[in-house]
Scaffold this motif. Structure first.
Motif, mmCIF file in Angstrom:
data_model
loop_
_atom_site.group_PDB
_atom_site.id
_atom_site.type_symbol
_atom_site.label_atom_id
_atom_site.label_comp_id
_atom_site.label_asym_id
_atom_site.label_seq_id
_atom_site.Cartn_x
_atom_site.Cartn_y
_atom_site.Cartn_z
ATOM 1 N N LEU A 104 89.528 40.722 61.930
ATOM 2 C CA LEU A 104 88.714 39.736 61.215
ATOM 3 C C LEU A 104 87.496 39.319 62.040
ATOM 4 N N LYS A 105 87.685 39.179 63.344
ATOM 5 C CA LYS A 105 86.572 38.831 64.223
ATOM 6 C C LYS A 105 85.533 39.947 64.207
ATOM 7 N N GLN A 106 85.990 41.196 64.275
ATOM 8 C CA GLN A 106 85.080 42.334 64.249
ATOM 9 C C GLN A 106 84.296 42.370 62.928
ATOM 10 N N LEU A 107 84.982 42.145 61.808
ATOM 11 C CA LEU A 107 84.308 42.125 60.515
ATOM 12 C C LEU A 107 83.293 40.994 60.427
ATOM 13 N N ARG A 108 83.647 39.836 60.977
ATOM 14 C CA ARG A 108 82.718 38.702 60.970
ATOM 15 C C ARG A 108 81.474 39.023 61.786
ATOM 16 N N LEU A 109 81.661 39.641 62.968
ATOM 17 C CA LEU A 109 80.518 40.006 63.796
ATOM 18 C C LEU A 109 79.635 41.044 63.110
ATOM 19 N N GLU A 110 80.257 42.019 62.426
ATOM 20 C CA GLU A 110 79.488 43.021 61.685
ATOM 21 C C GLU A 110 78.691 42.362 60.563
ATOM 22 N N LYS A 111 79.303 41.414 59.887
ATOM 23 C CA LYS A 111 78.627 40.715 58.786
ATOM 24 C C LYS A 111 77.443 39.918 59.321
ATOM 25 N N GLU A 112 77.640 39.218 60.441
ATOM 26 C CA GLU A 112 76.559 38.435 61.023
ATOM 27 C C GLU A 112 75.412 39.337 61.471
ATOM 28 N N ALA A 113 75.749 40.500 62.029
ATOM 29 C CA ALA A 113 74.712 41.437 62.453
ATOM 30 C C ALA A 113 73.943 41.961 61.244
ATOM 31 N N ALA A 114 74.648 42.259 60.155
ATOM 32 C CA ALA A 114 73.990 42.734 58.934
ATOM 33 C C ALA A 114 73.091 41.650 58.358
ATOM 34 N N GLU A 115 73.554 40.409 58.361
ATOM 35 C CA GLU A 115 72.736 39.309 57.855
ATOM 36 C C GLU A 115 71.502 39.108 58.724
ATOM 37 N N ALA A 116 71.662 39.252 60.034
ATOM 38 C CA ALA A 116 70.529 39.098 60.937
ATOM 39 C C ALA A 116 69.507 40.210 60.711
ATOM 40 N N SER A 117 69.974 41.428 60.487
ATOM 41 C CA SER A 117 69.036 42.526 60.248
ATOM 42 C C SER A 117 68.341 42.354 58.898
ATOM 43 N N MET A 118 69.059 41.864 57.903
ATOM 44 C CA MET A 118 68.446 41.602 56.595
ATOM 45 C C MET A 118 67.404 40.491 56.715
ATOM 46 N N ALA A 119 67.707 39.465 57.498
ATOM 47 C CA ALA A 119 66.755 38.380 57.712
ATOM 48 C C ALA A 119 65.530 38.909 58.447
ATOM 49 N N GLY A 120 65.730 39.837 59.359
ATOM 50 C CA GLY A 120 64.615 40.451 60.075
ATOM 51 C C GLY A 120 63.743 41.261 59.145
ATOM 52 N N LEU A 121 64.356 41.976 58.194
ATOM 53 C CA LEU A 121 63.586 42.748 57.224
ATOM 54 C C LEU A 121 62.781 41.822 56.315
ATOM 55 N N LYS A 122 63.390 40.752 55.891
ATOM 56 C CA LYS A 122 62.695 39.806 55.021
ATOM 57 C C LYS A 122 61.578 39.103 55.785
ATOM 58 N N GLY A 123 61.830 38.824 57.064
ATOM 59 C CA GLY A 123 60.833 38.158 57.905
ATOM 60 C C GLY A 123 59.656 39.072 58.198
ATOM 61 N N ALA A 124 59.872 40.396 58.252
ATOM 62 C CA ALA A 124 58.796 41.345 58.528
ATOM 63 C C ALA A 124 57.847 41.430 57.348
ATOM 64 N N GLY A 125 58.324 41.087 56.185
ATOM 65 C CA GLY A 125 57.465 41.074 54.999
ATOM 66 C C GLY A 125 57.695 42.294 54.147
ATOM 67 N N ALA A 126 57.581 42.103 52.860
ATOM 68 C CA ALA A 126 57.805 43.187 51.920
ATOM 69 C C ALA A 126 56.572 44.075 51.806
ATOM 70 N N THR A 127 55.432 43.667 52.414
ATOM 71 C CA THR A 127 54.220 44.470 52.309
ATOM 72 C C THR A 127 54.330 45.759 53.100
ATOM 73 N N GLU A 128 55.209 45.816 54.097
ATOM 74 C CA GLU A 128 55.366 47.013 54.912
ATOM 75 C C GLU A 128 56.173 48.087 54.200
ATOM 76 N N VAL A 129 56.936 47.727 53.210
ATOM 77 C CA VAL A 129 57.772 48.681 52.493
ATOM 78 C C VAL A 129 56.979 49.195 51.291
ATOM 79 N N PRO A 130 56.757 50.510 51.206
ATOM 80 C CA PRO A 130 56.007 51.018 50.059
ATOM 81 C C PRO A 130 56.802 50.817 48.775
ATOM 82 N N ARG A 131 56.090 50.418 47.709
ATOM 83 C CA ARG A 131 56.762 50.143 46.447
ATOM 84 C C ARG A 131 56.547 51.312 45.498
ATOM 85 N N THR A 132 57.371 52.306 45.641
ATOM 86 C CA THR A 132 57.296 53.454 44.753
ATOM 87 C C THR A 132 58.610 53.582 44.029
ATOM 88 N N ARG A 133 58.572 54.147 42.861
ATOM 89 C CA ARG A 133 59.804 54.357 42.111
ATOM 90 C C ARG A 133 60.574 55.487 42.766
#
Length: 171
Positions: A104-133
């Motif tokens: 459970l501790k390992q899963l919690r740490l993995e979840k926190e790391a995933a949330e931190a990386s998602m927050a980093g992606l959102k913080g970097a801005g969506a303009t860097e990601v090309p919007r193509t279909r």
């Protein structure tokens, strides 16, 4: 094996770490058993200066206290044996609980790391990601999360959960 003797309950010190492990339902079961057939297994105590320190038998001690007993059957063990005695590691249910908590501790740490990386992606801005279909049915919206833009096969359970949360799915 040393012969069991009677020790005064008020002279027995219970370490704080052991106090946290008290289960009231276990104490109640042992108290009922002591009322019916008496104390069958002695507790283990060791000498520490002028006081007795509980080594093993926390629930039996608490059951006797609950019954209003003033003394309890116990065995005096040398401090060297008490320190080298494996503490609850041999009981399979304790080991299973330890493994479960580590997972459970390992899963919690993995979840926190995933949330931190998602927050980093959102913080970097969506303009860097090309919007193509990328595929039919994938919308091209400025508020779409990167998880909705490209669906890839998750590598782990925490990646899958993150993907499900990002796409609004329930897991």
């Amino acid at each position: 094996m040393p012969k069991p003797e009677s020790f005064p309950i008020e002279k027995i010190f219970v370490p704080t770490k052991q106090r946290k492990a008290i289960k009231p339902e276990t104490v109640a079961e042992i108290a009922e058993s002591i009322l019916e057939i008496g104390q069958q297994a002695p507790i283990s105590v060791r000498l520490d200066g002028d006081r007795l320190v509980l080594v093993e038998g926390l629930h039996r001690l608490e059951a006797c206290k609950a019954l209003g007993e003033t003394t309890i059957l116990g065995v005096l063990v040398p401090a060297e044996l008490a320190q080298h005695k494996p503490q609850l590691a041999e009981r399979p249910e304790v080991e299973a609980e330890r493994i479960k908590m580590a997972r459970l501790k390992q899963l919690r740490l993995e979840k926190e790391a995933a949330e931190a990386s998602m927050a980093g992606l959102k913080g970097a801005g969506a303009t860097e990601v090309p919007r193509t279909r990328l595929a039919k049915g994938v919308r091209d919206a400025p508020n779409a999360s990167p998880g909705r833009m490209a669906k890839s096969k998750p590598k782990s359970l925490s990646d899958w959960i993150t993907q499900q949360k990002g796409s609004g799915g329930r897991y």
